[in-house]
Scaffold this active site. Sequence first.
Site, PDB file in Angstrom:
ATOM      1  N   GLU A 244       9.284   0.952   0.547  1.00 36.23           N
ATOM      2  CA  GLU A 244       9.623   0.023  -0.533  1.00 36.23           C
ATOM      3  C   GLU A 244       8.647  -1.143  -0.613  1.00 36.23           C
ATOM      4  OE1 GLU A 244      11.546   0.950  -2.718  1.00 36.23           O
ATOM      5  OE2 GLU A 244      12.574   2.564  -1.652  1.00 36.23           O
ATOM      6  N   TRP A 255       3.267  11.421  -5.852  1.00 31.96           N
ATOM      7  CA  TRP A 255       3.181  12.473  -6.872  1.00 31.96           C
ATOM      8  C   TRP A 255       3.181  11.902  -8.290  1.00 31.96           C
ATOM      9  CZ3 TRP A 255       7.425  10.916  -4.287  1.00 31.96           C
ATOM     10  CH2 TRP A 255       8.587  10.667  -5.014  1.00 31.96           C
TER      11      TRP A 255
END
Length: 335
Positions: A244, A255
């Site tokens: 995070e 991706w």
Amino acid sequence: MKKLLFGILALGFLSSCNNDNVSTQTEDPGKSNESSASFANKRSCPSEEIRKQALQSSSELRQKYSALEANTEKFANDISLGKVLADGTVEIPVIVNVLYRTTAENVSDARITEQIAVLNADYGGTNTDVSKIPTEFQTVKSGDVKVRFKLANTVRKSTTKTSWTTNDAMKKASTGGIDATNPTNYLNIWVVSSMPSSQGETLGYATFPESAGLWNDGVVIAAPFFGKTGTSSPFNLGRTATHEVGHYLNLRHIWGDANCGNDLVADTPTQTTSNVGKPTYPLYNTCSGVQRSVMFMNFMDYVDDAAMFMFSAGQKTRMQAVVASSGSRAGLRVL
């Protein structure tokens, strides 16, 4: 490898968080890659989805996003041309805001110290599992990102809430949460009991640098995945915070949140979607007719904590760009 094409992405974020841990993946936009694994064993991070919604609803944020990516690309180009010398390490002051209902949710000072230590190891390239990086990716590993974290304060608040959502309620005292401490100059981390959603348990989420200084800027992590001691397997090594904070420092999911998407990093191989669990290396994907071994062990994928242990050099450059004196998070250098 991918080009740094930021302009076309300002409104083009796709909200795919699909997972697949098969050993070979092939580009197929019409086929779902959703894993059948139960949500308790699958990483869930809606940071990109939240960002997409925020950008769609705010022209000011869109302008900041475009400026952010333009500055990041310039910083990367200046490095490649030898115009930027390696500067000193930036130490980011951290405020941990703990919202708890039970003793177990009131994470201890020891766990907070433990989590800060994990962040410093992962971003310093001194994590004990860095030796697992495959030879193929040794030449593009980040090494020391030159970012460190120092606990500045812990704020605790008892609450009757049994769970939270990703609507940022935990970030405002008026909605039962804790107001951020000067988000321009501090990284605020909120630790909450849990964040269930229709897709399963959300481990954490973060704001991106275009939100620098806003009231909701920072990182949220569910208590069962914060630190190491007493946390929930397989997310029990403190890597939810590493992931995070990567978003907070301008890293996208590896991706690109799309089938064979773009994470704006040239040295991370294009992959069809996220990976979960503990994949076996090498894991091959095929995108645009080209088969590649993917970097599933990257901190910005969805694999288990024990299976992620590296950033790439390109990711390092993006993070350095935002904490540089000209970057969106330059305020973190002030204290």
